[in-house]
Design a protein around this motif. Structure first.
Motif, PDB file in Angstrom:
ATOM      1  N   MET A  69       0.831  -1.204   0.000  1.00 55.59           N
ATOM      2  CA  MET A  69       0.000   0.000   0.000  1.00 55.59           C
ATOM      3  C   MET A  69       0.867   1.257   0.000  1.00 55.59           C
ATOM      4  N   ALA A  70       0.534   2.163  -0.880  1.00 60.87           N
ATOM      5  CA  ALA A  70       1.312   3.396  -0.959  1.00 60.87           C
ATOM      6  C   ALA A  70       0.977   4.300   0.227  1.00 60.87           C
ATOM      7  N   ARG A  71       1.971   4.959   0.710  1.00 59.01           N
ATOM      8  CA  ARG A  71       1.730   5.920   1.792  1.00 59.01           C
ATOM      9  C   ARG A  71       1.031   7.139   1.223  1.00 59.01           C
ATOM     10  N   GLU A  72      -0.015   7.551   1.912  1.00 60.00           N
ATOM     11  CA  GLU A  72      -0.697   8.757   1.466  1.00 60.00           C
ATOM     12  C   GLU A  72       0.069   9.982   1.943  1.00 60.00           C
ATOM     13  N   PRO A  73       0.124  10.997   1.099  1.00 57.14           N
ATOM     14  CA  PRO A  73       0.784  12.227   1.577  1.00 57.14           C
ATOM     15  C   PRO A  73      -0.015  12.861   2.712  1.00 57.14           C
ATOM     16  N   GLU A  74       0.684  13.391   3.685  1.00 50.84           N
ATOM     17  CA  GLU A  74       0.012  14.027   4.812  1.00 50.84           C
ATOM     18  C   GLU A  74       0.228  15.527   4.796  1.00 50.84           C
ATOM     19  N   ARG A  75      -0.751  16.223   5.320  1.00 51.02           N
ATOM     20  CA  ARG A  75      -0.664  17.674   5.447  1.00 51.02           C
ATOM     21  C   ARG A  75      -1.172  18.060   6.837  1.00 51.02           C
ATOM     22  N   SER A  76      -0.758  19.232   7.288  1.00 55.35           N
ATOM     23  CA  SER A  76      -1.250  19.707   8.578  1.00 55.35           C
ATOM     24  C   SER A  76      -2.488  20.564   8.383  1.00 55.35           C
ATOM     25  N   CYS A  77      -3.470  20.342   9.227  1.00 57.42           N
ATOM     26  CA  CYS A  77      -4.671  21.173   9.226  1.00 57.42           C
ATOM     27  C   CYS A  77      -4.315  22.519   9.864  1.00 57.42           C
TER      28      CYS A  77
ATOM     29  N   ALA B 161      -2.895  14.953   8.838  1.00 54.68           N
ATOM     30  CA  ALA B 161      -3.907  14.020   8.353  1.00 54.68           C
ATOM     31  C   ALA B 161      -3.624  13.713   6.898  1.00 54.68           C
ATOM     32  N   PRO B 162      -4.111  12.561   6.409  1.00 57.81           N
ATOM     33  CA  PRO B 162      -3.940  12.277   4.985  1.00 57.81           C
ATOM     34  C   PRO B 162      -4.592  13.390   4.169  1.00 57.81           C
ATOM     35  N   LYS B 163      -3.911  13.764   3.114  1.00 52.66           N
ATOM     36  CA  LYS B 163      -4.367  14.847   2.254  1.00 52.66           C
ATOM     37  C   LYS B 163      -5.825  14.671   1.825  1.00 52.66           C
ATOM     38  N   ALA B 164      -6.225  13.403   1.593  1.00 50.80           N
ATOM     39  CA  ALA B 164      -7.581  13.120   1.119  1.00 50.80           C
ATOM     40  C   ALA B 164      -8.649  13.487   2.153  1.00 50.80           C
ATOM     41  N   ASP B 165      -8.260  13.561   3.428  1.00 49.99           N
ATOM     42  CA  ASP B 165      -9.219  13.893   4.472  1.00 49.99           C
ATOM     43  C   ASP B 165      -9.343  15.390   4.702  1.00 49.99           C
ATOM     44  N   LEU B 166      -8.531  16.149   4.011  1.00 49.21           N
ATOM     45  CA  LEU B 166      -8.505  17.586   4.237  1.00 49.21           C
ATOM     46  C   LEU B 166      -9.037  18.332   3.023  1.00 49.21           C
ATOM     47  N   LEU B 167      -9.554  19.517   3.286  1.00 47.87           N
ATOM     48  CA  LEU B 167      -9.955  20.395   2.197  1.00 47.87           C
ATOM     49  C   LEU B 167      -8.780  21.300   1.873  1.00 47.87           C
ATOM     50  N   ARG B 168      -8.608  21.588   0.595  1.00 51.41           N
ATOM     51  CA  ARG B 168      -7.535  22.487   0.208  1.00 51.41           C
ATOM     52  C   ARG B 168      -8.131  23.872  -0.019  1.00 51.41           C
ATOM     53  N   ILE B 169      -7.461  24.852   0.533  1.00 44.85           N
ATOM     54  CA  ILE B 169      -7.840  26.244   0.304  1.00 44.85           C
ATOM     55  C   ILE B 169      -6.744  26.838  -0.540  1.00 44.85           C
ATOM     56  N   VAL B 170      -7.117  27.498  -1.599  1.00 43.94           N
ATOM     57  CA  VAL B 170      -6.099  28.038  -2.488  1.00 43.94           C
ATOM     58  C   VAL B 170      -6.333  29.520  -2.729  1.00 43.94           C
ATOM     59  N   ARG B 171      -5.248  30.217  -2.854  1.00 43.43           N
ATOM     60  CA  ARG B 171      -5.304  31.636  -3.153  1.00 43.43           C
ATOM     61  C   ARG B 171      -5.300  31.790  -4.665  1.00 43.43           C
ATOM     62  N   SER B 172      -6.412  32.159  -5.230  1.00 44.97           N
ATOM     63  CA  SER B 172      -6.484  32.331  -6.677  1.00 44.97           C
ATOM     64  C   SER B 172      -6.643  33.813  -6.986  1.00 44.97           C
ATOM     65  N   ALA B 173      -6.690  34.109  -8.279  1.00 49.55           N
ATOM     66  CA  ALA B 173      -6.866  35.496  -8.690  1.00 49.55           C
ATOM     67  C   ALA B 173      -8.189  36.048  -8.170  1.00 49.55           C
ATOM     68  N   ALA B 174      -9.157  35.166  -8.015  1.00 44.97           N
ATOM     69  CA  ALA B 174     -10.487  35.585  -7.560  1.00 44.97           C
ATOM     70  C   ALA B 174     -10.585  35.649  -6.038  1.00 44.97           C
ATOM     71  N   GLY B 175      -9.474  35.382  -5.352  1.00 46.34           N
ATOM     72  CA  GLY B 175      -9.498  35.400  -3.904  1.00 46.34           C
ATOM     73  C   GLY B 175      -9.310  34.006  -3.355  1.00 46.34           C
ATOM     74  N   ALA B 176      -9.333  33.882  -2.038  1.00 50.15           N
ATOM     75  CA  ALA B 176      -9.125  32.578  -1.417  1.00 50.15           C
ATOM     76  C   ALA B 176     -10.409  31.761  -1.521  1.00 50.15           C
TER      77      ALA B 176
END
Ligand SMILES: [Zn+2]
Length: 89
Positions: A1-9, A16-31
């Motif tokens: 089994m491949a290790r899932e990448p983890e990110r901090s909330c 937590a595994p990246k799949a369990d988290l929501l990603r917030i991104v800074r785009s041209a239209a705002g966050a």
């Protein structure tokens, strides 16, 4: 089994595994919540949990993770988007 990448909330700071988290991104239209997980730009991760959303917004953790100031309007919208996403699952 491949290790899932983890990110901090940015809300509770737990890892937590990246799949369990929501990603917030800074785009041209705002966050925005990045529902595709593949938008370009600096991202921050948060649990699909209004408690974490609150903590992240209140402490200014989203703004510092994105390295940009966020308006009250953007913060309120982000909080709503996280809440909606957490109810959808
Ligand atoms: Zn969290």
């Amino acid at each position: 089994m491949a290790r899932e990448p983890e990110r901090s909330c940015v809300g509770c700071r737990k890892r937590a595994p990246k799949a369990d988290l929501l990603r917030i991104v800074r785009s041209a239209a705002g966050a925005r919540v990045d529902l595709t997980g593949s938008a370009s730009g600096r991202g921050a991760y948060v649990h699909r949990d209004p408690t974490c959303a609150d903590a992240a917004v209140r402490r200014g953790a989203v703004a510092s993770a994105l390295r940009s100031g966020l308006t009250q309007e953007e913060l309120a919208r982000l909080r709503n988007e996280i809440e909606e996403a957490s109810q959808a699952t």
